[in-house]
Scaffold this motif. Structure first.
Motif, PDB file in Angstrom:
ATOM      1  N   ARG A 289       0.828  -1.202   0.000  1.00 39.31           N
ATOM      2  CA  ARG A 289       0.000   0.000   0.000  1.00 39.31           C
ATOM      3  C   ARG A 289       0.860   1.249   0.000  1.00 39.31           C
ATOM      4  NH1 ARG A 289      -4.780   0.368   4.381  1.00 39.31           N
ATOM      5  NH2 ARG A 289      -4.613  -1.877   3.990  1.00 39.31           N
ATOM      6  N   SER A 290       1.918   1.241   0.805  1.00 38.90           N
ATOM      7  CA  SER A 290       2.828   2.384   0.854  1.00 38.90           C
ATOM      8  C   SER A 290       3.486   2.619  -0.498  1.00 38.90           C
ATOM      9  CB  SER A 290       3.896   2.151   1.927  1.00 38.90           C
ATOM     10  OG  SER A 290       4.827   3.201   1.958  1.00 38.90           O
ATOM     11  N   ALA A 291       3.957   1.545  -1.137  1.00 43.86           N
ATOM     12  CA  ALA A 291       4.618   1.687  -2.429  1.00 43.86           C
ATOM     13  C   ALA A 291       3.667   2.261  -3.474  1.00 43.86           C
ATOM     14  CB  ALA A 291       5.151   0.337  -2.887  1.00 43.86           C
ATOM     15  N   THR A 292       2.421   1.807  -3.465  1.00 40.02           N
ATOM     16  CA  THR A 292       1.427   2.318  -4.410  1.00 40.02           C
ATOM     17  C   THR A 292       1.171   3.804  -4.182  1.00 40.02           C
ATOM     18  OG1 THR A 292       0.367   0.154  -4.595  1.00 40.02           O
ATOM     19  CG2 THR A 292      -0.950   2.071  -5.213  1.00 40.02           C
ATOM     20  N   LEU A 293       1.051   4.201  -2.926  1.00 42.51           N
ATOM     21  CA  LEU A 293       0.796   5.607  -2.616  1.00 42.51           C
ATOM     22  C   LEU A 293       1.966   6.488  -3.043  1.00 42.51           C
ATOM     23  CD1 LEU A 293      -0.852   5.267   0.903  1.00 42.51           C
ATOM     24  CD2 LEU A 293      -1.956   6.109  -1.162  1.00 42.51           C
ATOM     25  N   PHE A 294       3.186   6.080  -2.739  1.00 47.10           N
ATOM     26  CA  PHE A 294       4.340   6.909  -3.061  1.00 47.10           C
ATOM     27  C   PHE A 294       4.554   7.045  -4.566  1.00 47.10           C
ATOM     28  CE2 PHE A 294       5.549   6.758   1.399  1.00 47.10           C
ATOM     29  CZ  PHE A 294       6.189   7.969   1.574  1.00 47.10           C
ATOM     30  N   ALA A 295       4.063   6.062  -5.332  1.00 51.27           N
ATOM     31  CA  ALA A 295       4.212   6.126  -6.784  1.00 51.27           C
ATOM     32  C   ALA A 295       3.088   6.894  -7.469  1.00 51.27           C
ATOM     33  CB  ALA A 295       4.274   4.711  -7.357  1.00 51.27           C
ATOM     34  N   SER A 296       2.124   7.375  -6.716  1.00 48.65           N
ATOM     35  CA  SER A 296       0.941   8.006  -7.296  1.00 48.65           C
ATOM     36  C   SER A 296       1.224   9.448  -7.727  1.00 48.65           C
ATOM     37  CB  SER A 296      -0.205   8.000  -6.281  1.00 48.65           C
ATOM     38  OG  SER A 296       0.096   8.873  -5.201  1.00 48.65           O
ATOM     39  N   PRO A 297       0.450   9.974  -8.682  1.00 47.35           N
ATOM     40  CA  PRO A 297       0.610  11.376  -9.082  1.00 47.35           C
ATOM     41  C   PRO A 297       0.389  12.352  -7.923  1.00 47.35           C
ATOM     42  CG  PRO A 297      -0.685  10.187 -10.719  1.00 47.35           C
ATOM     43  CD  PRO A 297      -0.526   9.257  -9.547  1.00 47.35           C
ATOM     44  N   GLU A 298      -0.564  12.048  -7.050  1.00 52.20           N
ATOM     45  CA  GLU A 298      -0.816  12.958  -5.933  1.00 52.20           C
ATOM     46  C   GLU A 298       0.391  13.040  -5.002  1.00 52.20           C
ATOM     47  OE1 GLU A 298      -4.490  13.043  -3.130  1.00 52.20           O
ATOM     48  OE2 GLU A 298      -5.262  12.989  -5.187  1.00 52.20           O
ATOM     49  N   ALA A 299       1.004  11.890  -4.748  1.00 55.75           N
ATOM     50  CA  ALA A 299       2.182  11.894  -3.889  1.00 55.75           C
ATOM     51  C   ALA A 299       3.351  12.617  -4.543  1.00 55.75           C
ATOM     52  CB  ALA A 299       2.576  10.468  -3.526  1.00 55.75           C
ATOM     53  N   ARG A 300       3.516  12.427  -5.854  1.00 55.02           N
ATOM     54  CA  ARG A 300       4.598  13.152  -6.537  1.00 55.02           C
ATOM     55  C   ARG A 300       4.396  14.653  -6.416  1.00 55.02           C
ATOM     56  NH1 ARG A 300       4.103   8.845 -10.257  1.00 55.02           N
ATOM     57  NH2 ARG A 300       2.773  10.068 -11.665  1.00 55.02           N
ATOM     58  N   GLU A 301       3.162  15.105  -6.567  1.00 56.88           N
ATOM     59  CA  GLU A 301       2.877  16.531  -6.376  1.00 56.88           C
ATOM     60  C   GLU A 301       3.140  16.955  -4.944  1.00 56.88           C
ATOM     61  OE1 GLU A 301       1.360  20.463  -6.217  1.00 56.88           O
ATOM     62  OE2 GLU A 301       2.392  19.271  -7.745  1.00 56.88           O
ATOM     63  N   GLY A 302       2.723  16.138  -3.983  1.00 58.48           N
ATOM     64  CA  GLY A 302       2.928  16.494  -2.583  1.00 58.48           C
ATOM     65  C   GLY A 302       4.392  16.577  -2.210  1.00 58.48           C
ATOM     66  N   MET A 303       5.188  15.612  -2.657  1.00 58.08           N
ATOM     67  CA  MET A 303       6.611  15.620  -2.334  1.00 58.08           C
ATOM     68  C   MET A 303       7.337  16.751  -3.052  1.00 58.08           C
ATOM     69  SD  MET A 303       7.597  11.566  -2.038  1.00 58.08           S
ATOM     70  CE  MET A 303       6.755  11.022  -3.527  1.00 58.08           C
ATOM     71  N   THR A 304       6.950  17.022  -4.301  1.00 61.76           N
ATOM     72  CA  THR A 304       7.556  18.139  -5.028  1.00 61.76           C
ATOM     73  C   THR A 304       7.236  19.459  -4.339  1.00 61.76           C
ATOM     74  OG1 THR A 304       7.406  16.947  -7.118  1.00 61.76           O
ATOM     75  CG2 THR A 304       7.683  19.328  -7.245  1.00 61.76           C
ATOM     76  N   ALA A 305       5.985  19.629  -3.937  1.00 62.68           N
ATOM     77  CA  ALA A 305       5.596  20.853  -3.244  1.00 62.68           C
ATOM     78  C   ALA A 305       6.367  21.015  -1.939  1.00 62.68           C
ATOM     79  CB  ALA A 305       4.092  20.843  -2.979  1.00 62.68           C
ATOM     80  N   PHE A 306       6.548  19.902  -1.209  1.00 61.42           N
ATOM     81  CA  PHE A 306       7.294  19.954   0.045  1.00 61.42           C
ATOM     82  C   PHE A 306       8.734  20.385  -0.204  1.00 61.42           C
ATOM     83  CE2 PHE A 306      10.159  17.843   3.048  1.00 61.42           C
ATOM     84  CZ  PHE A 306       9.676  18.326   4.258  1.00 61.42           C
ATOM     85  N   LEU A 307       9.381  19.780  -1.195  1.00 59.91           N
ATOM     86  CA  LEU A 307      10.778  20.114  -1.481  1.00 59.91           C
ATOM     87  C   LEU A 307      10.928  21.530  -2.027  1.00 59.91           C
ATOM     88  CD1 LEU A 307      11.880  16.715  -3.064  1.00 59.91           C
ATOM     89  CD2 LEU A 307      12.512  17.602  -0.814  1.00 59.91           C
ATOM     90  N   GLU A 308       9.895  22.018  -2.725  1.00 62.06           N
ATOM     91  CA  GLU A 308       9.923  23.387  -3.259  1.00 62.06           C
ATOM     92  C   GLU A 308       9.360  24.409  -2.283  1.00 62.06           C
ATOM     93  OE1 GLU A 308       7.814  23.113  -6.966  1.00 62.06           O
ATOM     94  OE2 GLU A 308       9.490  22.110  -8.003  1.00 62.06           O
ATOM     95  N   ARG A 309       8.944  23.935  -1.133  1.00 59.88           N
ATOM     96  CA  ARG A 309       8.404  24.808  -0.069  1.00 59.88           C
ATOM     97  C   ARG A 309       7.234  25.663  -0.568  1.00 59.88           C
ATOM     98  NH1 ARG A 309      13.663  26.629   3.604  1.00 59.88           N
ATOM     99  NH2 ARG A 309      14.456  24.517   3.858  1.00 59.88           N
ATOM    100  N   ARG A 310       6.293  24.981  -1.206  1.00 61.55           N
ATOM    101  CA  ARG A 310       5.073  25.638  -1.670  1.00 61.55           C
ATOM    102  C   ARG A 310       3.876  24.793  -1.296  1.00 61.55           C
ATOM    103  NH1 ARG A 310       3.121  22.688  -5.882  1.00 61.55           N
ATOM    104  NH2 ARG A 310       4.630  21.529  -7.166  1.00 61.55           N
ATOM    105  N   ASP A 311       2.677  25.342  -1.411  1.00 61.55           N
ATOM    106  CA  ASP A 311       1.464  24.570  -1.174  1.00 61.55           C
ATOM    107  C   ASP A 311       1.236  23.580  -2.317  1.00 61.55           C
ATOM    108  OD1 ASP A 311       0.862  25.841   1.209  1.00 61.55           O
ATOM    109  OD2 ASP A 311      -0.474  27.314   0.271  1.00 61.55           O
ATOM    110  N   PRO A 312       0.743  22.366  -2.002  1.00 60.58           N
ATOM    111  CA  PRO A 312       0.396  21.438  -3.078  1.00 60.58           C
ATOM    112  C   PRO A 312      -0.850  21.900  -3.809  1.00 60.58           C
ATOM    113  CG  PRO A 312      -0.253  20.569  -0.947  1.00 60.58           C
ATOM    114  CD  PRO A 312       0.527  21.807  -0.662  1.00 60.58           C
ATOM    115  N   ALA A 313      -1.089  21.321  -4.959  1.00 60.11           N
ATOM    116  CA  ALA A 313      -2.187  21.776  -5.823  1.00 60.11           C
ATOM    117  C   ALA A 313      -3.548  21.614  -5.173  1.00 60.11           C
ATOM    118  CB  ALA A 313      -2.142  20.993  -7.142  1.00 60.11           C
ATOM    119  N   TRP A 314      -3.678  20.660  -4.250  1.00 59.52           N
ATOM    120  CA  TRP A 314      -5.003  20.411  -3.662  1.00 59.52           C
ATOM    121  C   TRP A 314      -5.342  21.333  -2.495  1.00 59.52           C
ATOM    122  CZ3 TRP A 314      -1.209  16.449  -3.316  1.00 59.52           C
ATOM    123  CH2 TRP A 314      -0.564  16.373  -2.097  1.00 59.52           C
ATOM    124  N   ARG A 315      -4.400  22.157  -2.083  1.00 63.33           N
ATOM    125  CA  ARG A 315      -4.635  23.010  -0.914  1.00 63.33           C
ATOM    126  C   ARG A 315      -5.788  23.992  -1.215  1.00 63.33           C
ATOM    127  NH1 ARG A 315      -1.942  24.591   3.906  1.00 63.33           N
ATOM    128  NH2 ARG A 315      -3.446  25.925   4.959  1.00 63.33           N
TER     129      ARG A 315
END
Length: 240
Positions: free
Chosen positions: A213-239
């Motif tokens: 389940r963890s592997a599936t979540l981390f590979a998802s588009p939503e997680a990629r957006e969330g991790m990118t937003a975290f590393l770029e220090r911005r709000d994710p698209a769903w905020r």
């Protein structure tokens, strides 16, 4: 620089997560080094108990998003803490986030200084506290677990004690370590087997499902957006 600083005093070995520049994020290298140190403690008859602590102001920021361990390696580390034939005492004086809470959940006793705080922040990057549920859900009060799994809110030591994550304030540390020194190695080993039995049943039943389940979540588009937003220090698209 070693990622796990090892010190010894009167039968107590302290393993301090020692990567303050990354806020002790759980990288593949740190997980491997901590596992090796735990293995050495488990085999050493001179070690009565282990204290799991940290350098810097953060116990652990959770998984290192740039160099993460495999989910299986992290499950193995959590299980190693639970199965170690010596008591493991978590000692926290700073921030604990995400996977760091899973490490504390694996400890037998957890003591926290008054400046410590905690948060299950996975939902804020598009994933969930899947693997660390192996050590957390058997121990946490269900309503508190639901709140913090779903909101990612930060909480302090009094709430952590009330929900079962933390045992006591860290003023209790000297007395607890002296009590462990007074106990027989066999008594500690067998007492620990009793109190960890249900947690290990959870590993047997749920570990593979939660890793997948963890592997599936981390590979998802939503997680990629969330991790990118975290590393770029911005709000994710769903905020909102």
């Amino acid at each position: 620089m070693t990622l796990v600083a090892v010190t010894e005093e009167r039968g107590i070995t302290t393993l301090a997560l020692n990567s303050p520049a990354t806020r002790n994020a759980l990288s593949a290298a740190l997980v491997t080094e901590l596992s090796d140190a735990l293995t050495a403690c488990g085999k050493d008859p001179a070690v009565r108990a282990v204290v799991l602590g940290h350098t810097g102001g953060t116990f652990s920021a959770g998984a290192d998003l740039k160099a993460p361990p495999s989910p299986y390696a992290f499950v193995d580390l959590l299980r190693q803490v639970v199965e170690l034939p010596k008591p493991v005492v978590g000692h926290v004086t700073g921030h604990v986030r995400a996977g760091g809470l899973g490490l504390l959940g694996a400890c037998d006793i957890v003591l926290a200084g008054e400046t410590a705080d905690f948060a299950l922040t996975e939902v804020r990057i598009g994933v969930a506290p899947a693997v660390i549920s192996l050590t957390l859900l058997p121990k946490l009060e269900p309503r508190a677990a639901a709140r913090h799994y779903l909101t990612g809110e930060r909480f302090g030591v009094p709430e952590a004690v009330a929900m079962g994550l933390v045992t006591d304030g860290d003023q209790a540390l000297p007395g607890i370590l002296d009590a462990l020194r007074a106990a027989s190695p066999q008594g500690l080993r067998e007492a620990k087997r009793l109190v960890t039995a249900r947690v290990l049943e959870t590993f047997e039943r749920d570990a593979e499902d939660l890793v997948q389940r963890s592997a599936t979540l981390f590979a998802s588009p939503e997680a990629r957006e969330g991790m990118t937003a975290f590393l770029e220090r911005r709000d994710p698209a769903w905020r909102l």
